[in-house]
Every structure is written in C-alpha cells, then in structure tokens.
Write an enzyme that holds these catalytic residues in place. Structure first.
Site, PDB file in Angstrom:
ATOM      1  CB  CYS A 111      -4.466   7.131  16.573  1.00 39.07           C
ATOM      2  SG  CYS A 111      -4.760   6.138  17.795  1.00 39.07           S
ATOM      3  CB  CYS A 133      -4.903   1.588  17.360  1.00 43.57           C
ATOM      4  SG  CYS A 133      -6.206   2.961  18.071  1.00 43.57           S
ATOM      5  CG  ASP A 181      -9.740   3.510  14.227  1.00 45.13           C
ATOM      6  OD1 ASP A 181      -9.871   2.786  13.341  1.00 45.13           O
ATOM      7  OD2 ASP A 181      -9.045   4.685  14.379  1.00 45.13           O
ATOM      8  CG  HIS A 239      -4.310   4.230  13.456  1.00 46.55           C
ATOM      9  ND1 HIS A 239      -5.369   4.826  12.850  1.00 46.55           N
ATOM     10  CD2 HIS A 239      -4.735   3.448  14.386  1.00 46.55           C
ATOM     11  CE1 HIS A 239      -5.710   5.162  13.672  1.00 46.55           C
ATOM     12  NE2 HIS A 239      -5.523   4.505  15.035  1.00 46.55           N
ATOM     13  NE  ARG A 254     -11.093   4.789  11.441  1.00 45.52           N
ATOM     14  CZ  ARG A 254     -10.454   6.256  11.655  1.00 45.52           C
ATOM     15  NH1 ARG A 254     -10.607   7.082  10.607  1.00 45.52           N
ATOM     16  NH2 ARG A 254     -10.205   6.658  12.923  1.00 45.52           N
TER      17      ARG A 254
END
Ligand code: CO
Length: 242
Positions: free
Chosen positions: A101, A42, A44, A98, A46
């Site tokens: 999400c 992803c 993302d 994750h 993080r």
C-alpha cells in the site's frame, strides 16, 4: 472539449450484457438494496471491492479511502458505517488493506507529501505503537507487509470502538467486524483472523491477532528467505492456531 466516449460506450456494453443475462436485474436493483456486507478498503485502483469477492451491484456497500483508515472524526466514513449498520443492517464489515500500500509506505517516509501527511499521521501512529516489533524484520518490504497488516488490525479496532458499532452490539444486533488483507500479486485475500462479533470480543481478538503476528516473526526467523512470503507464513500460523 473532450468527452470520455470510450468509457460511455463500455458502460452501454456492460448494461446490455447484464440485461441479456437477467432482463429484470436493473429493475429489481433500482427498487431496493439489501447488502449484507460493508467493505472499508483502500482507494487503490488495483483493489476493486466487488470483483475481488465476486459480488454483483447491490451485494456490497463500499467505503474507500487512502490506506483504509477508520478515524473517529471522519464524518464521511462514520456516515457510511452508520447508514450501513442502522439502515441497511449489514451483518459484516470487512476492513481490507492490501500489501504494497502506497499510503502505508508513505506514512513512514520522512520526506513531506503535503496535505495527505495529515491523513497518513493516523498510520504513522500505528507504526510508532509497533515500532519495536517492526524493527525486528530485516527487510523494508517485510516491514511494510507487517505494517499493512497491523494497520488493518488497528483500524478494525477503531471501527469496533465507534459509537455506531458499540450501539449496534449493545442492542443485540448481529454484526461482525473482520480484518482482511489483499495481495496485489496473486489476487488473494489473506484473512488476518480478527473477527469481533461483540464488544467483549474486541480485546481478545486483538490479543489473538498480536499473538499470531508474534508467531509469524518466530517462523520468519526460523525459516530461509524463500519461505518468507507473507501468505506462506500466514498459512503456517493459521495451522498452528487452528
Ligand atoms: Co493502498
């Protein structure tokens, strides 16, 4: 005019630090890359691919998009997979979702988000396919955990079904597709144990993954709420199947 002075400064510090540890690092790296792994994860912020698995530049080929989706019409993802498999000859591809999400969560909301809904439609289809199973989970966060896991498994299957992976397997190339999910709250990867190393293993691995999800559901129903953390439950499921 604004310049990103801080970031450029940090970049110089980083390069210097690596040079001190290994004066030939960049020189060697510039001449070739031979990663054994492709990470499809992803976007993302993080979920930093290299750092999570403790890998240095040159060790991991990476493709990231919103909610780690593998679609057969996505030229970007397919081009990355083709290059990784046919040229770099990676031995492993990890599809890494994750928990929590935002893309997966948005895919099941009814309010419109604009253009991105076209992309999230791919995950909504995963939700629709497993709607019955998902509806048995009491809490919306548990439903989201399961949908994030199911999304990884379905996208892993999509990857296995690409002409690129199919062709590699037909040629006898060593290549395994793995399904993983990362926990934002503890920094740990949860192995969803979808590991397909050949065309004939895909269906079997998918069924095994679904059986494990079913077991997870049994465990959740039999245990009290404090034991229903995704990792705790998966550890139990793994011990049952091992
Ligand atoms: Co995400």
């Amino acid at each position: 005019m604004e310049k990103l002075t801080d970031l450029l400064e940090k970049n110089r510090e980083w390069a210097e630090k690596i040079n001190q540890e290994d004066p030939h690092f960049f020189e060697t790296l510039a001449q070739q890359q031979a990663p054994e792994y492709l990470w499809i994860g992803c976007s993302d912020s993080r979920v930093p691919a290299n750092e999570i698995v403790g890998m240095l530049p040159g060790e991991l080929f990476v493709h990231r998009n919103v909610a780690n989706v593998v679609v057969h019409t996505d030229m970007n993802c397919l081009s990355v997979v083709q290059y990784a498999v046919e040229v770099l000859k990676v031995k492993h591809i990890m599809v890494v979702g994750h928990y929590g999400c935002g893309g997966v969560a948005a895919s099941i909301k009814s309010e419109p988000h604009g253009l991105i809904d076209n992309w999230l439609r791919n995950i909504r289809r995963v939700y629709q396919k497993h709607r019955e199973f998902l509806s048995t989970w009491d809490h919306s966060h548990q439903q989201l955990d399961r949908l994030c896991e199911l999304n990884v498994i379905e996208q892993s299957v999509n990857l296995c079904e690409t002409t690129i992976v199919q062709q590699a397997w037909a040629n006898g190339q060593e290549l395994t597709v793995h399904g993983w999910i990362y926990g934002l709250s503890d920094g740990l990867v949860n192995d969803l144990e979808f590991n397909a190393s050949g065309a004939e293993e895909v269906e079997e691995q998918y069924q095994l993954a679904m059986n494990k999800m079913g077991k997870l559901q049994e465990l959740a129903q039999a245990s009290d709420k404090s034991q229903q953390n995704a990792r705790t439950m998966w550890d139990k499921v793994r011990s049952i199947f091992d």
